[in-house]
Design a protein around this motif. Structure first.
Motif, PDB file in Angstrom:
ATOM      1  N   VAL A 187      38.590  25.802  32.916  1.00 63.37           N
ATOM      2  CA  VAL A 187      37.351  25.826  33.690  1.00 63.37           C
ATOM      3  C   VAL A 187      37.658  25.851  35.177  1.00 63.37           C
ATOM      4  O   VAL A 187      37.130  26.672  35.937  1.00 63.37           O
ATOM      5  N   HIS A 188      38.522  24.945  35.628  1.00 58.84           N
ATOM      6  CA  HIS A 188      38.833  24.890  37.056  1.00 58.84           C
ATOM      7  C   HIS A 188      39.558  26.146  37.520  1.00 58.84           C
ATOM      8  O   HIS A 188      39.375  26.594  38.661  1.00 58.84           O
ATOM      9  N   ASP A 224      34.046  17.198  37.647  1.00 58.44           N
ATOM     10  CA  ASP A 224      35.283  16.899  36.926  1.00 58.44           C
ATOM     11  C   ASP A 224      35.099  15.729  35.963  1.00 58.44           C
ATOM     12  O   ASP A 224      35.949  14.843  35.859  1.00 58.44           O
ATOM     13  N   SER A 279      28.224  28.354  35.593  1.00 54.38           N
ATOM     14  CA  SER A 279      28.436  27.640  34.332  1.00 54.38           C
ATOM     15  C   SER A 279      27.639  28.278  33.203  1.00 54.38           C
ATOM     16  O   SER A 279      28.130  28.389  32.064  1.00 54.38           O
ATOM     17  N   PHE A 294      36.811  28.719  37.999  1.00 55.35           N
ATOM     18  CA  PHE A 294      35.906  28.411  39.103  1.00 55.35           C
ATOM     19  C   PHE A 294      36.623  28.342  40.450  1.00 55.35           C
ATOM     20  O   PHE A 294      36.070  28.760  41.473  1.00 55.35           O
ATOM     21  N   ASP A 295      37.836  27.805  40.474  1.00 54.19           N
ATOM     22  CA  ASP A 295      38.516  27.550  41.739  1.00 54.19           C
ATOM     23  C   ASP A 295      39.501  28.635  42.129  1.00 54.19           C
ATOM     24  O   ASP A 295      40.018  28.635  43.245  1.00 54.19           O
ATOM     25  N   ALA A 305      33.146  21.494  36.072  1.00 57.89           N
ATOM     26  CA  ALA A 305      33.461  22.280  37.264  1.00 57.89           C
ATOM     27  C   ALA A 305      33.050  21.574  38.553  1.00 57.89           C
ATOM     28  O   ALA A 305      33.781  21.574  39.543  1.00 57.89           O
ATOM     29  N   TYR A 341      27.442  26.407  41.136  1.00 60.29           N
ATOM     30  CA  TYR A 341      28.150  25.886  39.973  1.00 60.29           C
ATOM     31  C   TYR A 341      27.306  26.069  38.708  1.00 60.29           C
ATOM     32  O   TYR A 341      27.831  26.407  37.642  1.00 60.29           O
TER      33      TYR A 341
END
Length: 361
Positions: free
Chosen positions: A59-60, A203, A113, A63-64, A200, A109
């Motif tokens: 996920v991170h 955390d 998501s 997203f990141d 996300a 986010y």
């Protein structure tokens, strides 16, 4: 399969997996399948799961940003890259929407998501720019407003302009996705989307139990459940007294059962345990137990000691049940309230969110 790759897949599955049904299914095929195949199955289970069962690292990564580790399977890396590319497309659209916004901006986010829940793991995400725009528009309302505008001759006239207003009610968002974007998200996808959002953005895992989720104000998870004319529970008044003995005790899902800490399902479990009746450990599973053992009653037949179940949002559990309380008679209920932070005695609340009534025997 290289040992490093196999180990990565195994860690991915372990990080994802606390769901008993998933592990039971995996166990049933262990004897028949070789280890590499099973590890691959685990990997894809982790792709599809949400919330605390979701691969947080993946996920991170989506997203990141960043590159997938070399040991990650090629198709898994491709899914992450596709999601990163799609997020870039969404960011461009959301930049334009932000320029039309007055007040709170759209929660990126949340937008991402929901997209992740719908499309991660697909062979290929095939969306045109117009499709991304239609998707992002489901998270805002457009309103026409007026403002004073000074002309070149210094006169002032009223001028119309359009603003984007972020939508906070998740029920409305998914309704717009169905009506305006043409995709109806299942309750599981809705639950996964919120789980991914928590991972996300914060955390942490999304709460699955609670008596108030204001961002699902339009939600109604009521189902069509048969009811039975059951004999009165001879221990009903004792159950209520046991529940009342815990008034004011603090609410905590993490600490339930230690000291005086309880959550909604632990309170009901504890009360019934005192009189020799065993109940499952979560509100949703207690509801399932009522249905599967023909212990459901009609609301108009409620008696002291009966259980009342609510669904305040889709949570991926049985009937999307999020809360349970003990009916105390005279329209009152005793429950461990997340929103109040303690066990309370109060009027039976949220009639439109009540989905089930049970009488353990």
């Amino acid at each position: 399969m290289e040992p490093a790759t196999a180990a990565l897949i195994a860690r991915t599955a372990i990080a994802a997996g606390t769901n008993k049904k998933v592990w039971t299914g995996i166990a049933s095929v262990l004897a028949a399948l070789c280890l590499p195949v099973i590890l691959a199955v685990m990997c894809y289970i982790s792709i599809a799961s949400g919330g605390t069962e979701h691969n947080r690292a993946t996920v991170h990564l989506a997203f990141d940003g960043g590159e997938a580790p070399d040991g990650m399977p090629a198709d898994y890396q491709a899914y992450v890259r596709q999601m990163q590319e799609s997020f870039a497309e969404l960011d461009a659209i959301l930049d334009d929407i932000d320029g039309m916004t007055e007040g709170e901006l759209c929660d990126r986010y949340l937008v991402k998501s929901v997209f992740y829940s719908l499309y991660f793991g697909a062979d290929r995400v095939r969306l045109e720019t117009d499709d991304y725009k239609k998707f992002a528009d489901c998270f805002v309302d457009y309103e026409e407003r007026t403002q004073n505008a000074e002309q070149e001759d210094r006169t002032v006239t009223l001028e119309k302009y359009t603003v984007a207003v972020a939508i906070g009610d998740k029920t409305k968002i998914f309704q717009k996705l169905a009506s305006d974007y043409g995709v109806t998200a299942t309750y599981e996808q809705q639950s996964n989307a919120v789980n991914v959002w928590y991972v996300a953005k914060y955390d942490t895992a999304a709460p699955t139990e609670g008596d108030e989720f204001s961002d699902w104000s339009g939600w109604n998870g009521a189902g069509d459940i048969p009811v039975y004319d059951l004999p009165a529970n001879g221990n009903g008044s004792d159950i209520v007294q046991l529940a009342l003995s815990r008034l004011g005790h603090p609410y905590s899902q993490a600490l339930r059962g230690t000291g005086n800490y309880v959550d909604c399902s632990y309170l009901t479990l504890w009360c019934y345990r005192q009189i020799g009746i065993s109940l499952p450990g979560t509100a949703a599973e207690q509801g399932r137990y009522m249905v599967e053992h023909n212990l459901t009653v009609a609301k108009e037949s409620l008696q002291p000691g009966d259980l009342v179940f609510w669904s305040h949002k889709p949570n991926g559990r049985y009937m999307n049940i999020t809360h349970v309380g003990i009916y105390a008679g005279d329209g009152m209920v005793v429950d461990a309230s997340y929103s109040k932070g303690k066990v309370v005695y109060r009027p039976l609340f949220d009639n439109d969110k009540q989905v089930l009534y049970g009488r353990p025997q």
